[in-house]
Design a protein around this motif. Sequence first.
Motif, PDB file in Angstrom:
ATOM      1  N   HIS A  40       6.858  24.112  -9.108  1.00  0.00           N
ATOM      2  CA  HIS A  40       6.586  22.740  -8.659  1.00  0.00           C
ATOM      3  C   HIS A  40       5.112  22.522  -8.332  1.00  0.00           C
ATOM      4  O   HIS A  40       4.341  23.490  -8.243  1.00  0.00           O
ATOM      5  N   MET A  41       4.770  21.268  -8.118  1.00  0.00           N
ATOM      6  CA  MET A  41       3.442  20.913  -7.610  1.00  0.00           C
ATOM      7  C   MET A  41       3.591  19.651  -6.753  1.00  0.00           C
ATOM      8  O   MET A  41       4.586  18.933  -6.868  1.00  0.00           O
ATOM      9  N   VAL A  42       2.616  19.422  -5.897  1.00  0.00           N
ATOM     10  CA  VAL A  42       2.600  18.194  -5.100  1.00  0.00           C
ATOM     11  C   VAL A  42       1.569  17.258  -5.718  1.00  0.00           C
ATOM     12  O   VAL A  42       0.483  17.701  -6.124  1.00  0.00           O
ATOM     13  N   VAL A  43       1.908  15.988  -5.804  1.00  0.00           N
ATOM     14  CA  VAL A  43       0.957  14.983  -6.302  1.00  0.00           C
ATOM     15  C   VAL A  43       0.963  13.797  -5.331  1.00  0.00           C
ATOM     16  O   VAL A  43       2.041  13.380  -4.872  1.00  0.00           O
ATOM     17  N   ILE A  44      -0.218  13.298  -4.986  1.00  0.00           N
ATOM     18  CA  ILE A  44      -0.344  12.077  -4.173  1.00  0.00           C
ATOM     19  C   ILE A  44      -1.413  11.206  -4.823  1.00  0.00           C
ATOM     20  O   ILE A  44      -2.466  11.705  -5.225  1.00  0.00           O
ATOM     21  N   ASP A  45      -1.132   9.911  -4.946  1.00  0.00           N
ATOM     22  CA  ASP A  45      -2.072   8.994  -5.602  1.00  0.00           C
ATOM     23  C   ASP A  45      -2.874   8.208  -4.577  1.00  0.00           C
ATOM     24  O   ASP A  45      -2.396   7.938  -3.476  1.00  0.00           O
ATOM     25  N   TYR A  46      -4.056   7.815  -5.001  1.00  0.00           N
ATOM     26  CA  TYR A  46      -4.903   6.958  -4.155  1.00  0.00           C
ATOM     27  C   TYR A  46      -5.408   5.781  -4.981  1.00  0.00           C
ATOM     28  O   TYR A  46      -5.829   5.946  -6.133  1.00  0.00           O
ATOM     29  N   GLU A  47      -5.371   4.639  -4.364  1.00  0.00           N
ATOM     30  CA  GLU A  47      -6.001   3.478  -4.992  1.00  0.00           C
ATOM     31  C   GLU A  47      -6.677   2.674  -3.899  1.00  0.00           C
ATOM     32  O   GLU A  47      -6.106   2.478  -2.818  1.00  0.00           O
ATOM     33  N   GLN A  48      -7.909   2.257  -4.176  1.00  0.00           N
ATOM     34  CA  GLN A  48      -8.638   1.495  -3.165  1.00  0.00           C
ATOM     35  C   GLN A  48      -7.842   0.242  -2.785  1.00  0.00           C
ATOM     36  O   GLN A  48      -7.325  -0.443  -3.663  1.00  0.00           O
ATOM     37  N   GLY A  49      -7.732  -0.024  -1.507  1.00  0.00           N
ATOM     38  CA  GLY A  49      -6.967  -1.184  -1.046  1.00  0.00           C
ATOM     39  C   GLY A  49      -5.539  -0.804  -0.691  1.00  0.00           C
ATOM     40  O   GLY A  49      -4.921  -1.399   0.174  1.00  0.00           O
ATOM     41  N   LYS A  50      -5.011   0.204  -1.369  1.00  0.00           N
ATOM     42  CA  LYS A  50      -3.614   0.617  -1.175  1.00  0.00           C
ATOM     43  C   LYS A  50      -3.547   1.920  -0.380  1.00  0.00           C
ATOM     44  O   LYS A  50      -2.541   2.234   0.247  1.00  0.00           O
ATOM     45  N   GLY A  51      -4.624   2.704  -0.449  1.00  0.00           N
ATOM     46  CA  GLY A  51      -4.648   3.989   0.253  1.00  0.00           C
ATOM     47  C   GLY A  51      -3.834   5.049  -0.467  1.00  0.00           C
ATOM     48  O   GLY A  51      -3.509   4.904  -1.651  1.00  0.00           O
ATOM     49  N   TRP A  52      -3.519   6.117   0.246  1.00  0.00           N
ATOM     50  CA  TRP A  52      -2.738   7.219  -0.334  1.00  0.00           C
ATOM     51  C   TRP A  52      -1.278   6.814  -0.388  1.00  0.00           C
ATOM     52  O   TRP A  52      -0.724   6.320   0.589  1.00  0.00           O
ATOM     53  N   HIS A  53      -0.632   7.033  -1.524  1.00  0.00           N
ATOM     54  CA  HIS A  53       0.770   6.625  -1.685  1.00  0.00           C
ATOM     55  C   HIS A  53       1.455   7.504  -2.729  1.00  0.00           C
ATOM     56  O   HIS A  53       0.798   8.278  -3.433  1.00  0.00           O
ATOM     57  N   ASN A  54       2.768   7.324  -2.811  1.00  0.00           N
ATOM     58  CA  ASN A  54       3.579   8.054  -3.794  1.00  0.00           C
ATOM     59  C   ASN A  54       3.458   9.578  -3.611  1.00  0.00           C
ATOM     60  O   ASN A  54       3.143  10.309  -4.548  1.00  0.00           O
ATOM     61  N   HIS A  55       3.709  10.025  -2.390  1.00  0.00           N
ATOM     62  CA  HIS A  55       3.694  11.458  -2.072  1.00  0.00           C
ATOM     63  C   HIS A  55       4.913  12.090  -2.732  1.00  0.00           C
ATOM     64  O   HIS A  55       6.036  11.670  -2.478  1.00  0.00           O
ATOM     65  N   ARG A  56       4.711  13.105  -3.568  1.00  0.00           N
ATOM     66  CA  ARG A  56       5.874  13.657  -4.278  1.00  0.00           C
ATOM     67  C   ARG A  56       5.732  15.135  -4.605  1.00  0.00           C
ATOM     68  O   ARG A  56       4.618  15.641  -4.785  1.00  0.00           O
ATOM     69  N   VAL A  57       6.874  15.798  -4.665  1.00  0.00           N
ATOM     70  CA  VAL A  57       6.962  17.181  -5.133  1.00  0.00           C
ATOM     71  C   VAL A  57       7.684  17.095  -6.472  1.00  0.00           C
ATOM     72  O   VAL A  57       8.810  16.599  -6.532  1.00  0.00           O
ATOM     73  N   VAL A  58       7.009  17.515  -7.522  1.00  0.00           N
ATOM     74  CA  VAL A  58       7.572  17.340  -8.879  1.00  0.00           C
ATOM     75  C   VAL A  58       7.482  18.662  -9.643  1.00  0.00           C
ATOM     76  O   VAL A  58       6.740  19.572  -9.240  1.00  0.00           O
ATOM     77  N   PRO A  59       8.232  18.789 -10.750  1.00  0.00           N
ATOM     78  CA  PRO A  59       8.097  20.008 -11.554  1.00  0.00           C
ATOM     79  C   PRO A  59       6.641  20.183 -12.010  1.00  0.00           C
ATOM     80  O   PRO A  59       5.976  19.193 -12.345  1.00  0.00           O
ATOM     81  N   TYR A  60       6.162  21.427 -12.015  1.00  0.00           N
ATOM     82  CA  TYR A  60       4.814  21.730 -12.522  1.00  0.00           C
ATOM     83  C   TYR A  60       4.735  21.244 -13.961  1.00  0.00           C
ATOM     84  O   TYR A  60       5.586  21.572 -14.784  1.00  0.00           O
ATOM     85  N   SER A  61       3.763  20.408 -14.265  1.00  0.00           N
ATOM     86  CA  SER A  61       3.680  19.893 -15.633  1.00  0.00           C
ATOM     87  C   SER A  61       2.257  19.461 -15.943  1.00  0.00           C
ATOM     88  O   SER A  61       1.402  19.421 -15.056  1.00  0.00           O
ATOM     89  N   GLU A  62       2.023  19.118 -17.196  1.00  0.00           N
ATOM     90  CA  GLU A  62       0.689  18.700 -17.616  1.00  0.00           C
ATOM     91  C   GLU A  62       0.458  17.233 -17.265  1.00  0.00           C
ATOM     92  O   GLU A  62       1.399  16.467 -17.109  1.00  0.00           O
ATOM     93  N   PHE A  63      -0.816  16.849 -17.178  1.00  0.00           N
ATOM     94  CA  PHE A  63      -1.181  15.450 -17.020  1.00  0.00           C
ATOM     95  C   PHE A  63      -1.620  14.936 -18.382  1.00  0.00           C
ATOM     96  O   PHE A  63      -2.148  15.692 -19.188  1.00  0.00           O
ATOM     97  N   SER A  64      -1.474  13.644 -18.612  1.00  0.00           N
ATOM     98  CA  SER A  64      -2.134  13.093 -19.795  1.00  0.00           C
ATOM     99  C   SER A  64      -3.393  12.394 -19.300  1.00  0.00           C
ATOM    100  O   SER A  64      -3.414  11.825 -18.208  1.00  0.00           O
ATOM    101  N   VAL A  65      -4.451  12.501 -20.075  1.00  0.00           N
ATOM    102  CA  VAL A  65      -5.753  12.021 -19.621  1.00  0.00           C
ATOM    103  C   VAL A  65      -6.299  10.992 -20.594  1.00  0.00           C
ATOM    104  O   VAL A  65      -6.363  11.236 -21.798  1.00  0.00           O
TER     105      VAL A  65
END
Length: 371
Positions: A40-65
Amino acid sequence: MFTMAQHSTFDIQPSKNPVSDEERKKILDAPGFGQYFTDHMVVIDYEQGKGWHNHRVVPYSEFSVNPANMVLHYGQAIFEGLKAYRHSDGSIVTFRPEANAERFQNSAARMAMPKLSKEDFVDSIRELVKIDAAWVPKAGGEECLYLRPFMFATENGLGVHPAHKFTYVLIASPAGAYFSGGIEPVTVWVSHEYVRACPGGTGAAKFAGNYAASLAAQEAADKEGCDQVLWLDAIERENIEEMGGMNVMFVERDGDDVTIITPALSGSLLPGITRDSLKTVAKDLGYSVDERVITMKELEERVGTGEITEAFACGTAAVINPIGTFKSRDGEFTVNNCESGEITMKMRSTLTGIQHGELPDTHDWLATLVD
Ligand SMILES: *Cc1c(COP(=O)(O)O)cnc(C)c1O
């Protein structure tokens, strides 16, 4: 005013495809370093105005860029490194995670990135180690689970400005004993040609680009038959700074009196948590600690007179690695006959003893992750 720590809730998405028990055992028998990753891995997103959100523990996987992702062009990326240890009672602990959380915030500030709260940082570690506890190696040795928190820009576009979107990720990788064949003192190449960091620069931040900027010097060190680079200050090219992944310390002896000398934090060297902890360990062992400027000239002279008797590097990965030989364009000299020193090894066994639960944790450095 006292404010309660704000804890976020992590959405847990367990892997449907975890590594089999048999395969994991095979990996844990010889994990090496940074080769294998947990389920697994932990991922948390940030967006200006919204702050840190979508805290999650998900299967270890690749990102698309997206090819226009700003991190690929302008390099806003920082990281941390710490370890989780299994104790003989089966519990799993980590070492001073709040110190890493604080440094992560300082690195973020320097790189115009948003701060992740200390609670989110430490909770992310707790969540990942809880779900991937089977990946923490057995107690009794120096094996551990290496934790790698990092953050990078995820906004797309080519305009140069601090990104407005970021992603925080935590991954974990089982690590074998750093010294499997006994502790080997290293040979360092004293770099006069390149500098790692300068006053006002990024050297005190755990910033990915500092490593990129150090690699040509590492290649030069390899060519000289040296293991690692020893960096000098950018202005005088005289003052010893650090190793670019580890801080340095020297042992001065005057009869029975022992002083640990370490370069003072100059603004361009990385404030290591191992360095900071060893200052306390040294005092506990009855040694003095002297944080100050130390030049290559002083080091060579006082190794020559026998006043400085040992040298070592310190950082999370190796804890302590003795230095046997200093080599530069001006020649070379050795310390302690290229052998691991007595004080060096005493400092090492004391710190690792605390981390592995074999010595009392008198400074409250350990945080229990799994009971
Ligand atoms: C991480 C790091 C260190 C060591 O820090 P620790 O917290 O002790 O692991 C030293 N120098 C640099 C450049 C680093 O990135």
